[in-house]
Structure formats: C-alpha cells, structure tokens
Design a protein around this motif. Structure first.
Motif, short mmCIF file in Angstrom:
data_model
loop_
_atom_site.label_atom_id
_atom_site.label_comp_id
_atom_site.label_asym_id
_atom_site.label_seq_id
_atom_site.Cartn_x
_atom_site.Cartn_y
_atom_site.Cartn_z
N SER A 82 2.88 5.92 -2.88
CA SER A 82 4.03 6.67 -3.37
C SER A 82 3.98 6.82 -4.89
CB SER A 82 5.32 5.97 -2.95
OG SER A 82 6.45 6.60 -3.48
N ASP A 83 3.63 5.75 -5.59
CA ASP A 83 3.54 5.82 -7.05
C ASP A 83 2.39 6.74 -7.50
OD1 ASP A 83 5.66 4.12 -7.18
OD2 ASP A 83 4.48 2.32 -7.60
N ARG A 84 1.28 6.72 -6.75
CA ARG A 84 0.15 7.59 -7.09
C ARG A 84 0.55 9.05 -6.97
NH1 ARG A 84 -3.68 10.35 -4.65
NH2 ARG A 84 -2.90 9.75 -2.60
N MET A 85 1.24 9.40 -5.89
CA MET A 85 1.69 10.78 -5.70
C MET A 85 2.68 11.18 -6.78
SD MET A 85 2.06 10.88 -1.54
CE MET A 85 2.61 12.58 -1.57
N ARG A 86 3.53 10.26 -7.19
CA ARG A 86 4.50 10.56 -8.24
C ARG A 86 3.78 10.81 -9.57
NH1 ARG A 86 7.14 6.28 -7.85
NH2 ARG A 86 8.61 7.00 -6.25
N LEU A 87 2.75 10.02 -9.86
CA LEU A 87 1.98 10.22 -11.08
C LEU A 87 1.26 11.56 -11.06
CD1 LEU A 87 0.47 6.65 -11.63
CD2 LEU A 87 2.19 7.80 -13.03
N GLN A 88 0.72 11.93 -9.89
CA GLN A 88 0.06 13.22 -9.79
C GLN A 88 1.05 14.35 -10.02
OE1 GLN A 88 -1.82 13.20 -5.93
NE2 GLN A 88 -3.61 12.02 -6.65
N SER A 89 2.25 14.20 -9.52
CA SER A 89 3.27 15.21 -9.73
C SER A 89 3.62 15.34 -11.21
CB SER A 89 4.51 14.88 -8.91
OG SER A 89 5.55 15.78 -9.18
N TRP A 90 3.74 14.21 -11.89
CA TRP A 90 4.03 14.27 -13.32
C TRP A 90 2.84 14.86 -14.10
CZ3 TRP A 90 6.20 8.60 -13.84
CH2 TRP A 90 7.47 8.57 -13.25
N GLU A 91 1.64 14.53 -13.67
CA GLU A 91 0.46 15.03 -14.37
C GLU A 91 0.37 16.55 -14.35
OE1 GLU A 91 -4.40 14.26 -14.30
OE2 GLU A 91 -3.12 13.65 -12.63
N SER A 92 0.86 17.18 -13.27
CA SER A 92 0.78 18.64 -13.15
C SER A 92 1.86 19.36 -13.96
CB SER A 92 0.90 19.03 -11.68
OG SER A 92 2.15 18.62 -11.15
N PHE A 102 0.83 -1.21 0.00
CA PHE A 102 0.00 0.00 0.00
C PHE A 102 0.86 1.26 0.00
CE2 PHE A 102 -3.57 -2.72 1.63
CZ PHE A 102 -4.43 -2.46 0.58
N ARG A 103 1.96 1.21 0.75
CA ARG A 103 2.87 2.38 0.75
C ARG A 103 3.46 2.59 -0.63
NH1 ARG A 103 6.28 1.40 6.38
NH2 ARG A 103 4.58 1.97 7.83
N ARG A 104 3.80 1.53 -1.29
CA ARG A 104 4.37 1.66 -2.64
C ARG A 104 3.32 2.22 -3.61
NH1 ARG A 104 8.54 -0.93 -5.33
NH2 ARG A 104 8.82 0.08 -7.34
N ILE A 105 2.09 1.74 -3.48
CA ILE A 105 1.02 2.23 -4.36
C ILE A 105 0.78 3.72 -4.12
CG2 ILE A 105 -1.44 2.07 -4.84
CD1 ILE A 105 -1.22 -0.94 -4.31
#
Length: 430
Positions: free
Chosen positions: A320-330, A315-318
């Motif tokens: 972390s990856d979700r936040m990274r994707l949001q950062s890239w999306e912006s 869950f922590r990895r998921i």
C-alpha cells in the motif's frame, strides 16, 4: 427403633426373691404406719438410684423441640414423639464436637444416660452421642454451613477473579505423597514447561489438616515473588475423607486469599465448600493443570497464526505504501519541482505590481480630494480676505474693533494686513 439402639428396661420380676420380700415388707410397713413415711429427698434418691441403675446407656429416637443455648455452651432441649416427651441435655464438651447444628424440628437418634434431676424431681437424658435420622450428620453440617456462607455472599460469582492467561509461578498446597500432586505435575509437564511450580506440603485429611492447609496458604502469600495462582488440592475420597475442605475456617481462608485460587479436590462427583468459594473449581488435579496452564501446542499454533497474520499485514502495508509513493511520484510537483517555485514567483510579482498600482491610484484620489478640501478652506480663510486689501484691527486686549465707539483717544491698536501688522495710537475718531 434403630438397630443400633440399645434399650434395657428395669423389671421388678427379675429381682431376687429376698429383695422382693424385703420391698413387699417395706410397702406393707409404709402402708401400715405413717411413722415409716419417706422424705421427698429419700424417695427421690431411691427413684434416682433405680432409674440410673436400670438405664445406664440407651438410644432414644425423637424430635428436638424447645432447644435452648445458654452462654455456658450447654444445650437443653426436649425429645418427643407422638405420645410422650423427655428432657435432654448435652454438655458443652459434646456439643462442640457435634458436626452439625441442632435445631427445633429435627428428628434425631440420641444415646446417653437417663438421670433424675433431684432439684426438680424430673428425669432427663444426658446425651453423649447424637445423629440425625434420614440425612447423615456430615450432610446436615454441609447444608447448614453452605446456607450460612451463601447468605454472607462468599459464593457470589461476582466476587470471583479471573486467572492469568499465562502464569509464571504457581503454588500448590497438597500432600507431597498423594496422587494429586503427581497427577498435577504430569499434566502440567504436558501442557506448559515454562512455569515455576512451588509445592507446599500439607496434611489434607484427619485431625490438624485444616490448620495445616491454612498454614500452607499463608506460606504461599509469603513467597517472593508472589505466585500468580494458588491451588488447594487432594485426591478423591468419601465425604469423611474430604471433610477438611468443608470446614468453615478453611473456606473463609480461601475466600480471604489475595491470590486467585483454584480448588481441585476429589473427583467430578465430589463437591466441597472449598470448590464453591474458590475463584475456579477444577474437578480433578489434572483438570486444575488444564485450567491454570495454557496448552503448549495450542499456544504454538496461536503464535504461528499471529506470525502469519503479522507477516501478511506487513506485506500489505508495504504494498500500500509503495503504491502511494508511486502515485506521489507521478504528480507534477515531483516531476518538475522548480516549476512550482517559478509559478509562485510569478504570482508574487503579479501581486506586487497590482499592489503598487492600487497604491498609486489611492494616492492620486487622496491628493485630488486634498486639493479640493484645501481650495474650499482657502476660500473661507480670513487671510484670503486680507489678500484682497482688507485688514483687521484689534485693541490691546486682542478684541476686534468693529466700530469707532469701541476705542478711546490714546488706545494702542494693531492692524493685521495680508503681509504684516501695523501698530498705531488713536489721536482722534470720526
């Protein structure tokens, strides 16, 4: 002197009266005339008969000295105390059954017959039984063999192997009717049910038990697939009961085992040489099960803990990856991806224009330099001189005529002018 010692002494006062009179008469006759002298053989025979008849079986206490071990296997030694000594012999058949090794300086109790060795005129005791004073025979044998094998490195901790954490197959060599196998199976059932246990029956006490246990170990090595652990076990008992596990042949067989071994012999206070040489010593058969098999409840708890850790980590990895994707999306590149393409196209056009301008400038500079060099070369060219009305005359060899003295009447000449060449023949010179 030991209570077990049986000591009898031949006393002449116990002889019947006729015998006394006969001997007295013999002494008188021997003393009265040299004709009645005995031969050495006869005298020795009489002494031998008297001694061996009077001491048929005795226990003697003394200290071993001057022990000799010829290749025949017999033992020859001296038994002594503070004031006297006697020679002793132990035939090979007796020496082979002795549970400990005789050595100089040992205090022992020996039982045997007193005999006269006629060839040397000496007497000796032929030992049929021997036991140490102080430590028991088995205790001495245990200490002697332990010291011998320890010197060879058989008990070295560095040669011991680790047991597998979760064995799939276990072979146990023990008596099928003893309490040891029952205790082991009961403990094994409580700890871990998913393991194959192979019982290899063997005699664990008495004559032939050592060979039986070794045969069982060999049978374990022939199993396919080979067991992960080999257990040699029996219940508690006296030192004599457990002595098979102190025999050198069995100890060396355990040391040579290609399967990690566990010795589960006796109780906690019982220590055998098999315990010392095995990879793992279990104080009881029940303890062997706890050392070989993992605890089922502990394994379940460990698996639950691992499952929780894996779930939490996942869950922590998921996240972390979700936040990274949001950062890239912006980022702008994802907001307007063609903007980057257009920007790069404009940069390429700019670079193209700048490149063409630079090329044109380089060409103009090169052309100017070329015109300058051409003008300089033109000024120095012989053709320019000819263009101003001058000419160059050469003879037939192509040599330039610089003086009238260089030609003769009749020579053929070539005259180069700015727009051609004139051929002539010399008719006269001035």
């Amino acid at each position: 002197m030991s209570d077990n010692m049986q000591f009898s002494l031949f006393d002449s006062d116990d002889e019947p009266a006729p015998a006394k009179k006969k001997k007295t008469a013999r002494k008188k006759r021997a003393a009265s005339s040299s004709d009645d002298a005995l031969s050495i053989t006869e005298l020795t025979r009489q002494i031998k008969s008297t001694v061996e008849t009077g001491f048929p079986s005795v226990w003697v206490a003394g200290e071993i000295t001057d022990i000799a071990r010829p290749r025949s296997g017999h033992l020859y030694f001296t038994l002594k105390d503070d004031h006297a000594q006697i020679r002793g012999v132990m035939w090979r058949s007796v020496a082979e059954r002795l549970p400990f090794e005789l050595d100089d300086g040992q205090s022992v109790l020996c039982m045997g017959n007193v005999e006269v060795y006629a060839a040397r005129g000496s007497y000796q005791i032929v030992v049929r039984k021997c036991q140490p004073q102080g430590m028991g025979a088995l205790q001495i044998a245990f200490a002697q063999l332990q010291a011998k094998l320890d010197a060879e490195g058989l008990f070295d901790p560095d040669r011991k192997r680790l047991l597998p954490r979760v064995p799939r197959k276990i072979a146990i060599v023990t008596s099928p009717t003893g309490a040891a196998i029952q205790d082991f199976l009961q403990a094994a059932a409580q700890r871990h049910a998913g393991v194959e246990i192979v019982l290899i029956p063997a005699s664990v006490q008495g004559p032939g038990s050592v060979e039986s246990i070794i045969d069982g170990m060999r049978a374990a090595h022939r199993l396919q697939p080979r067991p992960d652990v080999l257990i040699v076990s029996r219940g508690g008992g006296s030192l004599e009961d457990l002595w098979s596990f102190n025999e050198e042949a069995l100890v060396r067989a355990i040391a040579a085992s290609r399967i990690p071994t566990v010795s589960a012999v006796g109780h906690e206070i019982d220590v055998t040489l098999a315990d010392l040489v095995a990879d793992v010593r279990a104080i009881t058969p029940t303890d062997a099960a706890s050392r070989v098999l993992p605890d089922r409840d502990a394994m379940a708890a460990a698996l639950d803990n691992l499952r929780l850790r894996m779930t939490t980590g996942l869950f922590r990895r998921i996240e972390s990856d979700r936040m990274r994707l949001q950062s890239w999306e912006s980022r702008p590149v994802f907001q307007n991806p063609f903007e980057l393409v257009h920007d790069r196209s404009r940069e390429i056009d700019d670079w193209d224009e700048r490149g063409l301008t630079a090329i044109r400038r380089r060409l103009e500079v090169a052309q100017a330099r070329l015109a300058t060099v051409a003008a300089a070369q033109s000024a120095l060219s012989p053709l320019a001189v000819l263009a101003r009305g001058y000419s160059v005359t050469q003879n037939e060899k192509g040599e330039v005529v610089r003086s009238a003295d260089d030609i003769q009447i009749g020579d053929q000449l070539r005259t180069r002018v700015s727009s051609g060449e004139i051929r002539s023949t010399v008719t006269h010179t001035e």
